[in-house]
Design an enzyme around this catalytic site. Structure first.
Site, short mmCIF file in Angstrom:
data_model
loop_
_atom_site.label_atom_id
_atom_site.label_comp_id
_atom_site.label_asym_id
_atom_site.label_seq_id
_atom_site.Cartn_x
_atom_site.Cartn_y
_atom_site.Cartn_z
N GLY A 129 -8.31 -78.81 3.62
CA GLY A 129 -7.24 -79.17 4.54
C GLY A 129 -6.04 -79.81 3.86
NE ARG A 130 -2.83 -76.42 0.43
CZ ARG A 130 -3.70 -75.42 0.24
NH1 ARG A 130 -5.00 -75.67 0.31
NH2 ARG A 130 -3.28 -74.20 -0.01
CG LEU A 131 -6.40 -84.22 4.48
CD1 LEU A 131 -7.40 -84.73 5.51
CD2 LEU A 131 -5.12 -85.05 4.54
CD GLN A 163 -8.93 -70.76 -3.54
OE1 GLN A 163 -8.52 -69.62 -3.73
NE2 GLN A 163 -10.18 -71.03 -3.23
#
Length: 214
Positions: A191-193, A10
């Site tokens: 971006g999973r940041l 997601q």
């Protein structure tokens, strides 16, 4: 590897979380997020993972329901003879996790555990529906029972016994407070940041606020 599972992901884009935007203590910050979770009409926003461990470090986790929070800590209720209670007797430390997926948020709490006082236990117990009060007497929580039929028979027997009577709180049932020493607020980002803001309790009672790498 099952690619059908590995490919599930997601992208989080709803909001951000910055050190300059958070409260000076985690209870106030939790209150802010809690109100937003309730307003968003998430189903059971008070659902949380409670993780405990025995004295030898064997972990156990289950879903519980938060019943209150304040400077005293995060409050939940259970049977004092249950498996979780046995672990808390051996090792009075716990971790809580709230996940509000609709808001792309998670709160992780690590804390010390203590029992609630009798007045708090009695007040909450009397607020429960009749069936839940009788169930607290009927169920030997976490113990092996012979069948569902046996459990239903216990419940029916007590329902008859307590007909037109007040159901008092069992002495083996009550609450626990998780007094936090570390709280992390997680906000999903692209971006999973992800944003991760951590509060750590200091010896003088203040809270140190830091950003963690995602």
């Amino acid at each position: 590897m099952d690619r059908r599972i590995a490919d599930l992901r997601q992208e989080y884009t709803a909001q951000s979380l910055h050190e300059s935007d958070v409260a000076s203590n985690p209870i106030s910050q939790f209150e802010k997020w809690w109100q937003q979770a309730v307003a968003s009409e998430i189903k059971e926003p008070n659902a949380m993972i409670l993780a405990t461990a025995s004295a030898d470090g064997v972990p156990s986790a289950r879903v519980m329901l938060l019943k209150g929070f304040s400077n005293a800590g995060f409050l939940f209720f259970t049977n004092y003879k249950s498996f979780k209670a046995m672990q808390l007797d051996e090792n009075p430390k716990a971790s809580l996790v709230f996940f509000w997926g609709e808001l792309e948020r998670q709160v992780r709490i690590v804390g010390l555990v203590s029992k609630a006082d009798n007045a708090t236990n009695d007040d909450y117990f009397q607020s429960r529906p009749m069936g839940s009060r009788i169930g607290a007497w009927a169920s030997p929580q976490s113990s092996v029972v012979e069948s569902r039929e046996w459990l239903d028979a216990q419940f029916d027997k007590l329902t008859e016994e307590y007909k037109n009577k007040e159901v008092v709180r069992p002495p083996h049932w009550g609450g626990y407070y998780v007094q936090p020493v570390l709280v992390e607020f997680w906000q999903g980002r692209p971006g999973r940041l992800h944003d991760r803001i951590q509060y750590t309790l200091q010896q003088d009672g203040t809270w140190k606020v830091e950003r963690l790498a995602p």
